[in-house]
Scaffold this motif. Structure first.
Motif, PDB file in Angstrom:
ATOM      1  N   VAL A  49      -7.911   8.380  32.884  1.00 50.39           N
ATOM      2  CA  VAL A  49      -6.560   8.353  33.433  1.00 50.39           C
ATOM      3  C   VAL A  49      -6.535   7.703  34.815  1.00 50.39           C
ATOM      4  O   VAL A  49      -5.515   7.151  35.234  1.00 50.39           O
ATOM      5  CB  VAL A  49      -5.962   9.773  33.486  1.00 50.39           C
ATOM      6  CG1 VAL A  49      -6.598  10.612  34.586  1.00 50.39           C
ATOM      7  CG2 VAL A  49      -4.449   9.708  33.662  1.00 50.39           C
ATOM      8  N   ASP A  52      -5.354   4.171  34.701  1.00 47.85           N
ATOM      9  CA  ASP A  52      -3.907   4.003  34.560  1.00 47.85           C
ATOM     10  C   ASP A  52      -3.215   4.123  35.919  1.00 47.85           C
ATOM     11  O   ASP A  52      -2.289   3.362  36.222  1.00 47.85           O
ATOM     12  CB  ASP A  52      -3.356   5.057  33.599  1.00 47.85           C
ATOM     13  CG  ASP A  52      -3.914   4.908  32.200  1.00 47.85           C
ATOM     14  OD1 ASP A  52      -3.884   3.786  31.678  1.00 47.85           O
ATOM     15  OD2 ASP A  52      -4.390   5.913  31.642  1.00 47.85           O
ATOM     16  N   ARG A 114       3.900   9.107  36.022  1.00 46.11           N
ATOM     17  CA  ARG A 114       3.927   8.569  34.660  1.00 46.11           C
ATOM     18  C   ARG A 114       2.887   9.230  33.763  1.00 46.11           C
ATOM     19  O   ARG A 114       3.050   9.254  32.540  1.00 46.11           O
ATOM     20  CB  ARG A 114       3.708   7.057  34.689  1.00 46.11           C
ATOM     21  CG  ARG A 114       4.874   6.272  35.282  1.00 46.11           C
ATOM     22  CD  ARG A 114       4.552   4.790  35.350  1.00 46.11           C
ATOM     23  NE  ARG A 114       4.355   4.228  34.021  1.00 46.11           N
ATOM     24  CZ  ARG A 114       5.309   3.740  33.247  1.00 46.11           C
ATOM     25  NH1 ARG A 114       6.559   3.751  33.674  1.00 46.11           N
ATOM     26  NH2 ARG A 114       5.046   3.230  32.062  1.00 46.11           N
ATOM     27  N   HIS A 115       1.816   9.751  34.361  1.00 48.02           N
ATOM     28  CA  HIS A 115       0.736  10.319  33.557  1.00 48.02           C
ATOM     29  C   HIS A 115       0.526  11.808  33.818  1.00 48.02           C
ATOM     30  O   HIS A 115      -0.509  12.373  33.439  1.00 48.02           O
ATOM     31  CB  HIS A 115      -0.562   9.546  33.813  1.00 48.02           C
ATOM     32  CG  HIS A 115      -0.480   8.110  33.411  1.00 48.02           C
ATOM     33  ND1 HIS A 115      -0.548   7.695  32.094  1.00 48.02           N
ATOM     34  CD2 HIS A 115      -0.284   6.973  34.138  1.00 48.02           C
ATOM     35  CE1 HIS A 115      -0.423   6.384  32.029  1.00 48.02           C
ATOM     36  NE2 HIS A 115      -0.269   5.918  33.257  1.00 48.02           N
ATOM     37  N   ASN A 116       1.514  12.447  34.438  1.00 50.15           N
ATOM     38  CA  ASN A 116       1.516  13.898  34.619  1.00 50.15           C
ATOM     39  C   ASN A 116       0.279  14.428  35.339  1.00 50.15           C
ATOM     40  O   ASN A 116      -0.317  15.432  34.945  1.00 50.15           O
ATOM     41  CB  ASN A 116       1.672  14.607  33.268  1.00 50.15           C
ATOM     42  CG  ASN A 116       3.018  14.331  32.618  1.00 50.15           C
ATOM     43  OD1 ASN A 116       4.018  14.165  33.313  1.00 50.15           O
ATOM     44  ND2 ASN A 116       3.040  14.266  31.302  1.00 50.15           N
ATOM     45  N   VAL A 292      -2.452  16.355  31.477  1.00 53.85           N
ATOM     46  CA  VAL A 292      -2.646  14.920  31.611  1.00 53.85           C
ATOM     47  C   VAL A 292      -2.612  14.280  30.235  1.00 53.85           C
ATOM     48  O   VAL A 292      -3.331  14.704  29.328  1.00 53.85           O
ATOM     49  CB  VAL A 292      -4.000  14.606  32.288  1.00 53.85           C
ATOM     50  CG1 VAL A 292      -4.157  13.115  32.419  1.00 53.85           C
ATOM     51  CG2 VAL A 292      -4.070  15.288  33.637  1.00 53.85           C
ATOM     52  N   LYS A 293      -1.814  13.261  30.074  1.00 49.60           N
ATOM     53  CA  LYS A 293      -1.776  12.547  28.809  1.00 49.60           C
ATOM     54  C   LYS A 293      -3.001  11.671  28.662  1.00 49.60           C
ATOM     55  O   LYS A 293      -3.512  11.150  29.654  1.00 49.60           O
ATOM     56  CB  LYS A 293      -0.519  11.671  28.753  1.00 49.60           C
ATOM     57  CG  LYS A 293       0.779  12.483  28.762  1.00 49.60           C
ATOM     58  CD  LYS A 293       1.974  11.555  28.763  1.00 49.60           C
ATOM     59  CE  LYS A 293       3.274  12.335  28.805  1.00 49.60           C
ATOM     60  NZ  LYS A 293       4.449  11.441  28.829  1.00 49.60           N
ATOM     61  N   SER A 295      -5.316   8.571  28.392  1.00 49.90           N
ATOM     62  CA  SER A 295      -5.148   7.226  28.948  1.00 49.90           C
ATOM     63  C   SER A 295      -4.916   6.216  27.846  1.00 49.90           C
ATOM     64  O   SER A 295      -5.565   6.249  26.814  1.00 49.90           O
ATOM     65  CB  SER A 295      -6.403   6.839  29.741  1.00 49.90           C
ATOM     66  OG  SER A 295      -6.387   5.476  30.032  1.00 49.90           O
ATOM     67  N   SER A 296      -3.967   5.345  28.100  1.00 53.40           N
ATOM     68  CA  SER A 296      -3.691   4.297  27.121  1.00 53.40           C
ATOM     69  C   SER A 296      -4.752   3.217  27.142  1.00 53.40           C
ATOM     70  O   SER A 296      -4.799   2.375  26.269  1.00 53.40           O
ATOM     71  CB  SER A 296      -2.319   3.679  27.431  1.00 53.40           C
ATOM     72  OG  SER A 296      -2.325   3.080  28.708  1.00 53.40           O
TER      73      SER A 296
END
Length: 302
Positions: A49, A52, A114-116, A292-293, A295-296
């Protein structure tokens, strides 16, 4: 005896001119991101993350650093005889750390939202790496033969050449020898060593005392500005002044006071983690849920 300075500050790679200044900055960014990622993961973050968030923080930081430099030294670009388009040539050097940190934090905040990721957790995780990045970045000033103090006869005096930044090379005299302007205090080296030592101390203190949310970054501000204040007093290269003191001396002093107050106000708070119920944490369904989402971009590759 003296510390030699390079006579070459850039090299050609095909049609591109690669500046050693930029490579030093890049090396610092890579190490800072790697260390911040490890520390963020240890605080409960998802591996990857940090990349990102970095995609937001670094561009903002570079723009902020250049803006600060141009705003505080406008006569280098916007007076008769100067080319205002040179203000865009960031590869020639000229990044103001205060602007880089200010806008870099704004970019990091956007990435955290954006990614909490709690913002306090991110900046506490990133603080030691920022010091390392700044310590490495100072070696770019060595390649550029800049950021030095007054004349010196010490064994560690720094040799400074007259540089032509359009070519990235030292100016040559009639016999083809690089022109030496003199020997000066190596303030770039003092600051580099200070930053690296401060990073080590910050890592030890954070591990031993587990300071409250935001206080690790506050200590970063205290450590860096206290050293920067001293080194600015030693520097003799050109800078704008206010009441006889360099602009960066004033900024360092004010931020030192602010950082100290910040640390005293936050040191006893709960430690910053991804799962902590801090003010900027994202809400969770249960205490075991990750906030946490993923990572893209997947796992970090730096």
């Amino acid at each position: 005896m003296s510390i030699p300075s390079p006579t070459v500050a850039a090299f050609q790679l095909g049609p591109l001119t690669i500046r050693y200044y930029a490579l030093c900055i890049l090396a610092g960014i890579i190490i800072a991101v790697w260390l911040a990622g490890r520390r963020l993961t240890a605080r409960g973050g998802t591996p990857g993350v940090i990349l990102d968030i970095t995609m937001w923080a670094v561009p903002f930081g570079i723009v902020g650093g250049r803006l600060y430099h141009v705003i505080t030294d406008p006569e280098l670009y916007f007076v008769p005889g100067k080319n205002p388009w040179n203000a865009l040539k960031i590869w020639d050097g000229g990044l103001g750390i205060w602007g880089a940190i200010a806008l870099g934090l704004l970019g990091a905040y956007i990435g955290c939202r954006r990614h909490n990721v709690p913002f306090a957790t991110l900046i506490d995780a990133a603080a030691p790496g920022l010091l390392i990045a700044q310590g490495l970045g100072r070696w770019g000033n060595w390649f550029n033969n800049e950021l030095y103090g007054g004349p010196s006869t010490a064994l560690w005096k720094l040799q400074i050449h007259q540089m032509d930044f359009t070519t990235g090379r030292a100016v040559l005299d009639n016999s083809g020898v690089p022109v030496v302007l003199g020997y000066f205090q190596p303030t770039f080296l003092y600051e580099s060593l200070w930053c690296l030592a401060a990073a080590a101390v910050l890592l030890v203190l954070d591990k031993k005392f587990r300071f409250g949310a935001g206080s690790v970054f506050a200590l970063y501000v205290v450590f860096y500005t206290s050293g920067r204040f001293m080194f600015e007093l030693l520097r003799s290269d050109y800078a704008n002044t206010i009441l006889g003191l360099r602009v960066n001396t004033w900024v360092s002093g004010l931020l030192l006071l602010a950082g100290t107050a910040w640390f005293l106000a936050t040191r006893r708070k709960a430690r910053s983690t991804i799962n902590s119920s801090t003010e900027d944490s994202a809400p969770t369904a249960s205490s075991s849920d990750a906030v946490v989402k993923p990572s893209s971009l997947g796992a970090p590759n730096e």
